[in-house]
Write an enzyme that holds these catalytic residues in place. Structure first.
Site, mmCIF file in Angstrom:
data_model
loop_
_atom_site.group_PDB
_atom_site.id
_atom_site.type_symbol
_atom_site.label_atom_id
_atom_site.label_comp_id
_atom_site.label_asym_id
_atom_site.label_seq_id
_atom_site.Cartn_x
_atom_site.Cartn_y
_atom_site.Cartn_z
ATOM 1 N N CYS A 70 0.817 -1.216 0.000
ATOM 2 C CA CYS A 70 0.000 0.000 0.000
ATOM 3 C C CYS A 70 0.851 1.265 0.000
ATOM 4 O O CYS A 70 0.325 2.365 -0.143
ATOM 5 C CB CYS A 70 -0.953 -0.002 1.183
ATOM 6 N N HIS A 93 -9.147 3.852 -2.014
ATOM 7 C CA HIS A 93 -7.801 3.288 -1.875
ATOM 8 C C HIS A 93 -7.421 2.397 -3.052
ATOM 9 O O HIS A 93 -7.424 1.179 -2.940
ATOM 10 C CB HIS A 93 -7.736 2.513 -0.552
#
Lengths: 474, 397
Positions: free
Chosen positions: B82, B341
């Site tokens: 991430c 995201h």
């Protein structure tokens, strides 16, 4: 002296009330309940639990492991080898599957006895486990339950001597499954009674007593199977055994548990036996196996806790829908979650020690036990960074406590919601793992847990087994 | 070791609208983000001398980057879970600082929604490593690994579950409020504390609104040598620090790890503060974009990043410290929670917000007189995590 040196039994904690089944189909319930294996259990995992229990109570290695079942998860691939590796037996071990008959558990017992008698082995484990399916709405659905049992056969520390064995075979078609059947079929009841069950069992049992000049009065217990409670009671009468001598078959508590039945009953009988008590054991299926056993003085010192009784008490009811989903009897809509990676045979092979016995390492320099949740090999110590300086360390028998957890609605499970967390082993080491057989209302930080061997994959390609933590029940 | 501080500047940035972009493929998202950045920088695509692409799942270098039409320049695909978007900026910044090139592109993209699934590709289990790499966990979800933080935090600091859920809900409500002011955010919906607390549980104590959106999107930055920056624009934004800290399985294997903080976050933030010359982050940082994949993580991040004392984040939440008009606004653009995201784009999306804020161009979300902004990512989870901290500033020393 050759005989039983240890015992272990496993009854899954879930129960399906027969009234619940009857209500579903608008049929007559036969009363009581049946034990149901959890969604992550099968004949192998239940046998593992019984064998581990059996091994906990006896010293010494076993050089053989025989597995008996009519529901081995693999049609081609040996279950006994899986169970032996999970039990941590030495690889110099004779393993064999005994299959296809409800009599196979006692046939394995006979083979173990003979192996000891011949001197080729000093201790052999025999485990019988079954997870049979009755066709929905049918009599067998109500009757069949799931369980496993294990006994260790040897010549030292014998708690019950096997004094005699006798076997007859018979090509009589009463209950069967062909290679493609999921559910058992049965012939007509009175035909089975008149021409199969009663004459064959009587021939085996009476013949054994006659050959050894023994009468029903000479036995403190008779342990035998039947297809249901009525057949069981009728045979006891025909054999002129008093009902106080007859070991309960637990049909109303757990159901007919297939190959495991005779051994579960024998274990229950042994738990109550006093030195000198003589037990007649008879098992039916394509013939009959009979045994005469006598409890020895050692039975007094054997570390029993009431194995069967405790497991009968630790029970939780499930509903019929849950049962259908756990046994894959109904296709269910699944969450739209990403798929798991395909399984790799070679990476599984590299990770075999963590899979079979939850074996990690212990650092020789700093003494920290360590294990990694995804089976990654540990080459560098997580605590002191020493390289390749470890001893193997087995976690499967270590107790642990729950350090933190999540009630996880996205975890792949057929008993939602899932529960997973970080557990700390009492002698060191932390593992992130799934939990099973939990009561969500009682889950809390600090809860004591122990490890249990379970099926991890929901769609069976080959079956991926691994360890989960489960709450310790006192 | 020389600090990266003030050696590199960002002169242009772009960011697509995040969300369920059924209308756009990876190539559309890349072109949209990159061309916004080129235009913002006042340069032509042919001015770019090298490019770094960050993506976790959305393709390999040539396949993914070739539709952008950059002509025979060096390109590198990077992946840091991430923190992938931040890693792309890090690669481009170091290349410019080293003198290997003067103008570089950092771009991150992720196209998650074409999978037709909810959530990010799932955890592997033991024996489940066909590609030779082991997966994460024994069959538990991404939310679960962040739920562990909440369960333990409540326990350690004696928060009763209702109070704990309330604090987490305040974070979600704040981020949705901010995101609602942002046309590029995935979601445009104000939430109430009651809605968040009563939402269906995903992984206790996390409910649906404690979890971030899974989105499609891309974001990009054009990076140049700091001494060249003012040739392109009057208000370039300077890189003050770039730090990454990666765990070595401590959190998942060691009993001394407490599950009320993430050590990778602490280490990366201390590194970046040192590079940027920050002594008291609570006072010196004007705004922060942090990795609020789950509200429990934003809760512990307040403490990990040195904004709140250990165990006291709740007091700052109640005081409104991290709200848009608070002392230290956090996730002014809506955060992962509301902006969405797309893994490879998220780090650069955070920098996009800080960049606009530092230039005074954040519209209704504008923070007063910001000077320094922190962008934080965490890939993976505690103990097997990749924490990234980037500090950007609008003044060159």
């Amino acid at each position: 002296m050759i005989g039983i040196t240890s015992i272990g039994a496993y009854i899954p904690m879930y129960r399906l009330q027969r009234e619940e089944i009857a209500r579903m189909w608008g049929t007559q319930g036969i009363g009581g309940e049946k034990a149901v294996a959890g969604y992550d259990e099968d004949s192998i995992t239940m046998a593992v639990a019984a064998v581990r229990e059996c091994r906990r109570r006896c010293a010494g290695s076993a050089e053989g492991l025989y597995f008996a079942s009519t529901t081995a998860p693999y049609r081609e691939k040996q279950s006994a080898a899986i169970i032996a590796s999970v039990a941590g037996l030495d690889r110099a071990c004779v393993t064999a599957d005994f299959a296809n008959s409800l009599r196979s558990g006692t046939t394995a017992l006979k083979a173990a006895h003979d192996a000891i008698k011949s001197g080729s082995n000093s201790q052999v484990l025999v485990t019988a486990s079954d997870c049979r399916l009755g066709m929905p709405k049918g009599r067998f659905e109500q009757l069949f339950g799931d369980a496993a049992a294990a006994v260790s056969i040897g010549s030292e520390g014998v708690i019950a001597e096997i004094e005699a064995c006798y076997s007859l075979c018979s090509d009589f078609i009463d209950v069967w499954r062909t290679a493609s059947d999921r559910f058992a079929h049965s012939g007509e009841g009175r035909f089975i009674n008149d021409e199969g069950y009663f004459p064959i069992m009587q021939e085996g049992i009476s013949g054994t007593m006659k050959a050894h000049s023994l009468n029903p009065d000479d036995f403190s217990k008779i342990v035998f199977t039947a297809s249901d409670a009525r057949q069981h009671a009728d045979l006891a009468k025909k054999l002129r055994f008093d009902s106080s001598q007859v070991q309960s078959p637990f049909f109303s508590e757990i159901g007919h548990v297939g190959t495991a039945g005779t051994l579960v009953m024998l274990i229950a009988a042994l738990e109550e036996a006093k030195p000198g008590d003589r037990i007649l054991l008879a098992n039916y299926g394509d013939g009959v196996d009979t045994f005469i056993l006598t409890a020895t003085k050692s039975i007094t010192d054997f570390p029993f806790k009431p194995l069967i009784e405790d497991q009968l008490k630790n029970a939780r009811s499930i509903d019929y829908g849950t049962y259908l989903s756990w046994r894959d009897l109904m296709p269910l809509d699944t969450e739209n979650l990403p798929p798991r990676n395909a399984l790799s045979l070679s990476s599984r092979w590299r990770e075999r020690k963590i899979i079979s016995t939850l074996t990690g390492v212990k650092c020789r320099k700093c003494g920290t036990p360590q294990i990694h949740t995804i089976g990654q090999n540990i080459r560098i110590c997580v605590q002191c960074q020493s390289k390749d300086n470890f001893d193997e360390y087995r976690f499967s028998d270590k107790k642990a406590t729950l350090f933190t957890y999540a009630i996880d609605h996205l975890q792949p499970t057929k008993n939602p919601p899932g529960l997973n967390g970080a557990i700390d082993f009492e002698e060191g080491g932390r593992l992130l793992c799934e939990l099973t057989d939990y009561d969500l209302d009682k889950v809390e930080i600090g809860m004591p847990v122990e490890m249990t061997f379970r099926k991890m994959t929901l769609d069976d390609d080959f079956i991926n087994y691994f360890w989960k933590a489960k709450p310790i029940v006192d | 070791m020389e600090s990266i501080r003030d050696r590199v500047a960002i002169i242009g940035m772009g960011c697509t609208r995040f969300g369920e972009r059924w209308d756009m493929g990876v190539e559309d998202l890349l072109v949209e983000a990159a061309y916004e950045a080129f235009e913002d920088a006042g340069i032509q695509p042919s001015d770019i001398q090298a490019a770094w692409l960050g993506t976790v799942f959305s393709g390999i270098t040539a396949l993914t980057m070739s539709p952008l039409g950059l002509q025979y320049i060096p390109m590198t695909r990077v992946e840091n879970m991430c923190a992938t978007g931040s890693e792309a900026l890090r690669g481009a910044s170091y290349a410019v600082a080293s003198g290997a090139c003067d103008i570089a592109l950092a771009i991150g993209v992720e196209k998650l929604k074409d999978s037709g699934q909810t959530g990010v590709k799932g955890p592997a289990i033991v024996g489940d490593n066909a590609d030779g790499s082991s997966g994460i966990g024994s069959g538990f979800s991404a939310p679960a690994s962040f739920a562990y933080l909440g369960t333990r935090y409540f326990h350690q600091y004696g928060l009763d579950p209702d109070h704990g859920k309330h604090l987490l809900a305040r974070i979600a409500v704040k981020n949705h409020h901010n995101g609602n002011l942002n046309p590029k955010a995935h979601f445009h919906k104000e939430l109430t504390v009651e809605q968040v607390v009563n939402a269906p549980i995903v992984a206790w104590p996390l409910g649906l609104y404690d979890c971030c959106g899974v989105s499609d999107g891309a974001a990009a930055a054009v990076v140049v040598r700091a001494d060249m920056a003012k040739q392109f624009r009057k208000d370039p934004i300077f890189v003050k620090g770039l730090a990454i800290s990666v765990g070595a399985r401590q959190g998942v294997m060691r009993q001394d790890y407490d599950y009320v903080h993430v050590e990778e976050n602490v280490r990366a933030s201390r590194m970046v503060y040192e590079q940027a010359g920050i002594i008291d982050p609570r006072q010196e940082i004007s705004l922060a974009e942090v990795h609020d994949c789950f509200t429990t993580h934003e809760l512990v991040l307040y403490e990990d990043l040195g904004f709140s004392p250990r165990g006291k984040a709740g007091e700052d939440i109640e005081a409104g410290t991290f709200e848009l008009n608070g002392d230290l606004p956090v996730n002014t653009d809506g955060g992962l929670k509301c902006f969405g995201h797309p893994l490879g784009a998220s780090g650069l999306r955070m920098m996009y917000e800080i960049y606009k804020q530092l230039q005074g161009l954040a519209g209704p979300r504008q923070v007063k007189n910001p000077r320094l902004g922190l962008a934080h990512n965490l890939g993976g989870n505690a103990g097997m995590g990749i924490a990234s901290c980037v500090i950007l500033g609008n003044e060159k020393e």
